[in-house]
Scaffold this active site. Structure first.
Site, PDB file in Angstrom:
ATOM      1  N   ASN A  10       8.678   3.106   0.922  1.00  0.00           N
ATOM      2  CA  ASN A  10       7.599   4.097   0.996  1.00  0.00           C
ATOM      3  C   ASN A  10       6.917   3.940   2.357  1.00  0.00           C
ATOM      4  O   ASN A  10       6.112   3.035   2.546  1.00  0.00           O
ATOM      5  CB  ASN A  10       6.610   3.855  -0.156  1.00  0.00           C
ATOM      6  CG  ASN A  10       5.414   4.793  -0.090  1.00  0.00           C
ATOM      7  OD1 ASN A  10       5.431   5.779   0.657  1.00  0.00           O
ATOM      8  ND2 ASN A  10       4.388   4.496  -0.867  1.00  0.00           N
ATOM      9  N   TRP A  11       7.272   4.830   3.275  1.00  0.00           N
ATOM     10  CA  TRP A  11       6.768   4.697   4.654  1.00  0.00           C
ATOM     11  C   TRP A  11       5.342   5.226   4.826  1.00  0.00           C
ATOM     12  O   TRP A  11       4.767   5.104   5.907  1.00  0.00           O
ATOM     13  CB  TRP A  11       7.703   5.436   5.619  1.00  0.00           C
ATOM     14  CG  TRP A  11       9.021   4.758   5.834  1.00  0.00           C
ATOM     15  CD1 TRP A  11       9.429   3.549   5.327  1.00  0.00           C
ATOM     16  CD2 TRP A  11      10.115   5.242   6.626  1.00  0.00           C
ATOM     17  NE1 TRP A  11      10.703   3.265   5.748  1.00  0.00           N
ATOM     18  CE2 TRP A  11      11.145   4.283   6.552  1.00  0.00           C
ATOM     19  CE3 TRP A  11      10.322   6.400   7.382  1.00  0.00           C
ATOM     20  CZ2 TRP A  11      12.361   4.456   7.218  1.00  0.00           C
ATOM     21  CZ3 TRP A  11      11.530   6.549   8.034  1.00  0.00           C
ATOM     22  CH2 TRP A  11      12.539   5.590   7.951  1.00  0.00           C
ATOM     23  N   LYS A  12       4.815   5.897   3.803  1.00  0.00           N
ATOM     24  CA  LYS A  12       3.450   6.467   3.908  1.00  0.00           C
ATOM     25  C   LYS A  12       3.374   7.364   5.157  1.00  0.00           C
ATOM     26  O   LYS A  12       4.266   8.179   5.313  1.00  0.00           O
ATOM     27  CB  LYS A  12       2.419   5.347   3.873  1.00  0.00           C
ATOM     28  CG  LYS A  12       2.682   4.425   2.655  1.00  0.00           C
ATOM     29  CD  LYS A  12       1.626   3.431   2.355  1.00  0.00           C
ATOM     30  CE  LYS A  12       2.034   2.623   1.129  1.00  0.00           C
ATOM     31  NZ  LYS A  12       1.037   1.692   0.674  1.00  0.00           N
ATOM     32  N   HIS A  94       0.857   8.281  -6.606  1.00  0.00           N
ATOM     33  CA  HIS A  94       0.577   7.009  -5.908  1.00  0.00           C
ATOM     34  C   HIS A  94      -0.930   6.758  -5.911  1.00  0.00           C
ATOM     35  O   HIS A  94      -1.723   7.688  -5.760  1.00  0.00           O
ATOM     36  CB  HIS A  94       1.119   7.063  -4.474  1.00  0.00           C
ATOM     37  CG  HIS A  94       1.121   5.718  -3.826  1.00  0.00           C
ATOM     38  ND1 HIS A  94      -0.028   5.149  -3.315  1.00  0.00           N
ATOM     39  CD2 HIS A  94       2.107   4.806  -3.644  1.00  0.00           C
ATOM     40  CE1 HIS A  94       0.264   3.944  -2.841  1.00  0.00           C
ATOM     41  NE2 HIS A  94       1.555   3.714  -3.019  1.00  0.00           N
ATOM     42  N   GLU A 181       2.423  -0.344 -10.119  1.00  0.00           N
ATOM     43  CA  GLU A 181       1.791  -0.841  -8.890  1.00  0.00           C
ATOM     44  C   GLU A 181       0.327  -1.154  -9.163  1.00  0.00           C
ATOM     45  O   GLU A 181      -0.532  -0.259  -9.075  1.00  0.00           O
ATOM     46  CB  GLU A 181       1.863   0.224  -7.786  1.00  0.00           C
ATOM     47  CG  GLU A 181       3.264   0.560  -7.333  1.00  0.00           C
ATOM     48  CD  GLU A 181       3.270   1.065  -5.888  1.00  0.00           C
ATOM     49  OE1 GLU A 181       4.048   0.521  -5.100  1.00  0.00           O
ATOM     50  OE2 GLU A 181       2.499   1.975  -5.551  1.00  0.00           O
ATOM     51  N   SER A 227       2.780  -5.417  -2.315  1.00  0.00           N
ATOM     52  CA  SER A 227       2.993  -6.579  -1.444  1.00  0.00           C
ATOM     53  C   SER A 227       4.346  -7.257  -1.642  1.00  0.00           C
ATOM     54  O   SER A 227       4.453  -8.476  -1.512  1.00  0.00           O
ATOM     55  CB  SER A 227       1.860  -7.600  -1.618  1.00  0.00           C
ATOM     56  OG  SER A 227       0.623  -7.023  -1.239  1.00  0.00           O
ATOM     57  N   GLY A 248       6.133  -0.837   0.466  1.00  0.00           N
ATOM     58  CA  GLY A 248       5.410  -0.134   1.525  1.00  0.00           C
ATOM     59  C   GLY A 248       5.595  -0.838   2.856  1.00  0.00           C
ATOM     60  O   GLY A 248       6.613  -0.693   3.534  1.00  0.00           O
ATOM     61  N   GLY A 249       4.589  -1.641   3.261  1.00  0.00           N
ATOM     62  CA  GLY A 249       4.563  -2.283   4.574  1.00  0.00           C
ATOM     63  C   GLY A 249       5.882  -2.912   5.008  1.00  0.00           C
ATOM     64  O   GLY A 249       6.349  -2.683   6.133  1.00  0.00           O
TER      65      GLY A 249
END
Ligand code: PGA
Length: 264
Positions: A10-12, A94, A181, A227, A248-249
């Site tokens: 998920n690159w946001k 989300h 999440e 995370s 994500g990150g």
């Protein structure tokens, strides 16, 4: 039949330029080509086309969708448009959209229904805030039971087709995925830390029970998100109840993301 684990990047709203998105996608595609797991990338909407061109094995996901048809909805993206771009998965609900943009369970439910009706696979995000987790697991389960009930209202008849391509044998499942999440575990939230794998296993088992007993939907893949990184991925993905991860990150660093995929 063994269910394939699903790892979604998920690159946001990253990266900041389409050329970078293309390079990132190529690198991930090249490195996961031989993986036995299923991998998808959810880039920001303006990069869907650029990223789609780089993918063969890796699937394309969107970060949101409109519940409406093509028409008068300024700023929205319809399921028609996503399907033209060969998007297969769409992330819905989300917590960043719920928290920062005021997306409600009613809006999320409309998006879920429109997507399932029109052949997009839904990745529904659910999860409790810190204030609920600190009250204990019973409070978490109550919260999630209510969230699932509202977000999935009316879906029973829409998830009956099986999906052999992902190794999901019976009714439902291929078209509906849940991402658990916990909001406080998402890396962009101040003071975040990953959930304990044993706690997410308990919650994920509960989610599967709610789907089976209340909605008669079985074999749904439930992912963990919050995370996840190369160091902790194995502790989540080695659990048989956890069917994948929403990342994500760490998904913005190909080497790290590949290690996460390999852990599955
Ligand atoms: P994170 O994000 O992996 O950076 O915690 C997960 C998500 O928001 O889906």
């Amino acid at each position: 039949m063994k269910i394939k684990k699903l790892i979604i990047a998920n690159w946001k709203t990253n990266p900041d330029a389409p050329g970078r998105a293309a390079r990132l996608a190529s690198e991930i595609e090249k490195r996961v080509r031989h993986s036995k797991n299923e991998v998808a990338i959810a880039p920001p909407a303006p990069y869907l086309l650029v990223v789609a061109k780089k993918l063969k094995k890796v699937k394309l996901a969107a970060q949101d969708v409109s519940w409406g048809d093509v028409g008068a909805s300024t700023g929205e993206i319809s399921w028609h448009q996503l399907k033209h771009l060969k998007v297969q998965y769409v992330i819905i609900g989300h917590s960043e959209r719920r928290r920062l943009l005021g997306e409600t369970d009613e809006m999320i439910n409309k998006k879920v229904l429109a997507s399932l009706k029109n052949g997009l696979k839904v990745v529904l995000c659910v999860g409790e805030p810190k204030s609920v987790r600190t009250k204990g697991m019973a409070a978490v389960k109550k919260f999630l039971s209510s969230q699932l009930g509202k977000d999935l209202k009316g879906i029973k008849s829409l998830v009956v087709s099986s999906d052999a391509s992902v190794g999901v044998p019976t009714r439902a499942s291929g078209s509906l995925i849940i991402a658990y999440e916990p909001i406080w575990a998402i890396s962009s939230v101040k003071g975040s830390k990953p959930d304990k794998p044993e706690d997410s296993v308990e919650v994920i088992k509960f989610i599967k029970n709610v789907l089976a007993s209340r909605l008669q939907i079985t074999n749904v893949r439930v992912l963990y998100g919050g995370s996840v990184n190369a160091k902790n991925a194995l502790s989540f993905l080695s659990q048989k109840e956890i069917d994948g991860a929403l990342v994500g990150g760490a998904s913005l660093h190909p080497r790290e993301f590949i290690k996460i995929v390999a852990s599955a």
